[in-house]
Write an enzyme that holds these catalytic residues in place. Sequence first.
Site, PDB file in Angstrom:
ATOM      1  N   ASP A 175       0.881  -1.168   0.000  1.00  0.00           N
ATOM      2  CA  ASP A 175       0.000   0.000   0.000  1.00  0.00           C
ATOM      3  C   ASP A 175       0.927   1.229   0.000  1.00  0.00           C
ATOM      4  OD1 ASP A 175      -2.323   1.651   0.463  1.00  0.00           O
ATOM      5  OD2 ASP A 175      -1.718   1.741   2.565  1.00  0.00           O
ATOM      6  N   LEU A 176       0.393   2.378  -0.333  1.00  0.00           N
ATOM      7  CA  LEU A 176       1.243   3.585  -0.384  1.00  0.00           C
ATOM      8  C   LEU A 176       1.110   4.452   0.878  1.00  0.00           C
ATOM      9  CD1 LEU A 176       3.090   5.538  -2.112  1.00  0.00           C
ATOM     10  CD2 LEU A 176       0.963   6.688  -2.732  1.00  0.00           C
ATOM     11  N   ASP A 177      -0.083   5.052   1.021  1.00  0.00           N
ATOM     12  CA  ASP A 177      -0.299   6.015   2.106  1.00  0.00           C
ATOM     13  C   ASP A 177      -0.266   5.309   3.462  1.00  0.00           C
ATOM     14  OD1 ASP A 177      -0.820   8.353   0.421  1.00  0.00           O
ATOM     15  OD2 ASP A 177      -2.652   7.329  -0.157  1.00  0.00           O
ATOM     16  N   LYS A 182     -11.150  -0.870  -1.557  1.00  0.00           N
ATOM     17  CA  LYS A 182     -10.893  -1.737  -0.406  1.00  0.00           C
ATOM     18  C   LYS A 182     -12.041  -1.498   0.594  1.00  0.00           C
ATOM     19  CE  LYS A 182      -5.935  -0.786  -0.921  1.00  0.00           C
ATOM     20  NZ  LYS A 182      -4.747  -0.111  -0.361  1.00  0.00           N
ATOM     21  N   LYS A 223      -8.524   6.469   6.430  1.00  0.00           N
ATOM     22  CA  LYS A 223      -7.365   5.690   5.972  1.00  0.00           C
ATOM     23  C   LYS A 223      -7.785   4.542   5.065  1.00  0.00           C
ATOM     24  CE  LYS A 223      -4.063   6.910   9.484  1.00  0.00           C
ATOM     25  NZ  LYS A 223      -3.279   6.498  10.654  1.00  0.00           N
ATOM     26  N   GLU A 279      -0.025  -3.363   4.656  1.00  0.00           N
ATOM     27  CA  GLU A 279      -1.168  -2.439   4.746  1.00  0.00           C
ATOM     28  C   GLU A 279      -1.236  -1.752   6.106  1.00  0.00           C
ATOM     29  OE1 GLU A 279      -3.750  -0.835   3.895  1.00  0.00           O
ATOM     30  OE2 GLU A 279      -4.030  -1.410   1.823  1.00  0.00           O
ATOM     31  N   ASP A 280      -1.673  -0.497   6.125  1.00  0.00           N
ATOM     32  CA  ASP A 280      -1.849   0.211   7.406  1.00  0.00           C
ATOM     33  C   ASP A 280      -3.322   0.456   7.725  1.00  0.00           C
ATOM     34  OD1 ASP A 280      -2.210   2.186   5.345  1.00  0.00           O
ATOM     35  OD2 ASP A 280      -2.146   3.678   6.952  1.00  0.00           O
ATOM     36  N   ASN A 333      -3.238   9.531  -6.792  1.00  0.00           N
ATOM     37  CA  ASN A 333      -1.998  10.324  -6.865  1.00  0.00           C
ATOM     38  C   ASN A 333      -0.757   9.466  -6.619  1.00  0.00           C
ATOM     39  OD1 ASN A 333      -3.237  13.044  -7.114  1.00  0.00           O
ATOM     40  ND2 ASN A 333      -4.097  12.536  -5.118  1.00  0.00           N
ATOM     41  N   SER A 384      -2.772   0.600  -4.225  1.00  0.00           N
ATOM     42  CA  SER A 384      -3.219   1.770  -3.455  1.00  0.00           C
ATOM     43  C   SER A 384      -4.576   2.277  -3.927  1.00  0.00           C
ATOM     44  CB  SER A 384      -2.178   2.890  -3.633  1.00  0.00           C
ATOM     45  OG  SER A 384      -2.675   4.123  -3.154  1.00  0.00           O
ATOM     46  N   ALA A 385      -5.317   2.891  -3.003  1.00  0.00           N
ATOM     47  CA  ALA A 385      -6.597   3.506  -3.362  1.00  0.00           C
ATOM     48  C   ALA A 385      -6.401   4.886  -3.983  1.00  0.00           C
ATOM     49  CB  ALA A 385      -7.457   3.649  -2.107  1.00  0.00           C
ATOM     50  N   SER A 386      -5.205   5.428  -3.860  1.00  0.00           N
ATOM     51  CA  SER A 386      -4.969   6.815  -4.279  1.00  0.00           C
ATOM     52  C   SER A 386      -4.849   6.968  -5.795  1.00  0.00           C
ATOM     53  CB  SER A 386      -3.686   7.329  -3.634  1.00  0.00           C
ATOM     54  OG  SER A 386      -3.370   8.601  -4.136  1.00  0.00           O
ATOM     55  N   THR A 431       1.394  10.208   4.295  1.00  0.00           N
ATOM     56  CA  THR A 431       0.621  11.268   3.637  1.00  0.00           C
ATOM     57  C   THR A 431      -0.688  11.573   4.357  1.00  0.00           C
ATOM     58  OG1 THR A 431      -0.032   9.469   2.225  1.00  0.00           O
ATOM     59  CG2 THR A 431       1.420  11.104   1.242  1.00  0.00           C
TER      60      THR A 431
HETATM   61  C1  BG6 Z   1      -5.653   6.074   0.385  1.00  0.00           C
HETATM   62  C2  BG6 Z   1      -5.621   6.939   1.616  1.00  0.00           C
HETATM   63  O1  BG6 Z   1      -4.412   5.472   0.173  1.00  0.00           O
HETATM   64  O2  BG6 Z   1      -5.988   6.857  -0.765  1.00  0.00           O
HETATM   65  C3  BG6 Z   1      -6.948   7.655   1.781  1.00  0.00           C
HETATM   66  O3  BG6 Z   1      -5.342   6.147   2.756  1.00  0.00           O
HETATM   67  C4  BG6 Z   1      -7.265   8.445   0.517  1.00  0.00           C
HETATM   68  O4  BG6 Z   1      -6.910   8.498   2.894  1.00  0.00           O
HETATM   69  C5  BG6 Z   1      -7.250   7.517  -0.693  1.00  0.00           C
HETATM   70  O5  BG6 Z   1      -8.532   9.070   0.631  1.00  0.00           O
HETATM   71  C6  BG6 Z   1      -7.520   8.239  -2.013  1.00  0.00           C
HETATM   72  O6  BG6 Z   1      -6.453   9.098  -2.269  1.00  0.00           O
HETATM   73  P1  BG6 Z   1      -6.424  10.203  -3.419  1.00  0.00           P
HETATM   74  O7  BG6 Z   1      -4.964  10.619  -3.457  1.00  0.00           O
HETATM   75  O8  BG6 Z   1      -6.853   9.546  -4.686  1.00  0.00           O
HETATM   76  O9  BG6 Z   1      -7.329  11.283  -3.006  1.00  0.00           O
HETATM   77 MG    MG Z   2      -2.753   3.142   3.582  1.00  0.00          MG
END
Ligand code: BG6
Ligand code: MG
Length: 215
Positions: A8-10, A144, A44, A168-169, A117, A113-115, A16
């Site tokens: 996982d990233l964040d 997730k 999270k 994973e966190d 970014n 990752s869910a992000s 972050t």
């Molecule tokens: C997850 C974070 O990795 O990504 C969440 O733990 C975050 O807090 C989610 O909302 C989505 O991230 P982003 O960068 O696409 O807004």
């Molecule tokens: Mg995370």
Amino acid sequence: MKKGFIFDLDGVIVDTAKYHYLAWKKLANELGFEFTQEQNELFKGVSRKRCLEILLAIGKIEATQEQFDTWMIEKNLDYLEFIKNMDESEILPDVPKVLEFLKERNIPIALGSASKNAQPILEKVGLLSYFDTIVDGNNVTKAKPDPEVFLLAAKQLGVDANNCVVFEDAVAGIKAANAAQMTSIGIGDKNVLNEAQFNFIDFTQISTDFIKNLI
Ligand code: BG6
Ligand code: MG
């Protein structure tokens, strides 16, 4: 038996959560309510869209679709501003050591990752080249705890799901890894991540022998 490792990233590679918090807090304050660090814990591992839904529920705010879309964009622009100057100093302790250990042994590595970014953040902190594939919020339709993100990562690595290890966190992330039949490793508070198969407070607590046993 080919093994694969998924990170996982964040909260696992970089911290972050504090920047996500600042951006959500700014939006909440603009909308006239408070948003606390404790409430940020609920965010999270949760997708941006779901985070905004929870935020608006906290503030008891009903939004039109247009407002909702505008606030999603605004939050992300603020977040991007907060992470603008991120560099390798923000990598969590011993993460590069573990990545290097795996790389030296030619173990396939993925990001899950869910992000949306994820890729620019990995670039900023100089870790992008360690990853054989990146699966993030841009590639999945189900967030997730659905296992989609990790199953897709395993597929792209060419490794069977049950031969993958996930770091994973977030509770939702551990549930996703377990649902994917993968080895789940919780990074953080073991009382919170009590569904993980293994728990460590951070990567400094993970020995090379432990990793060797997983390979
Ligand atoms: C997850 C974070 O990795 O990504 C969440 O733990 C975050 O807090 C989610 O909302 C989505 O991230 P982003 O960068 O696409 O807004
Ligand atoms: Mg995370």
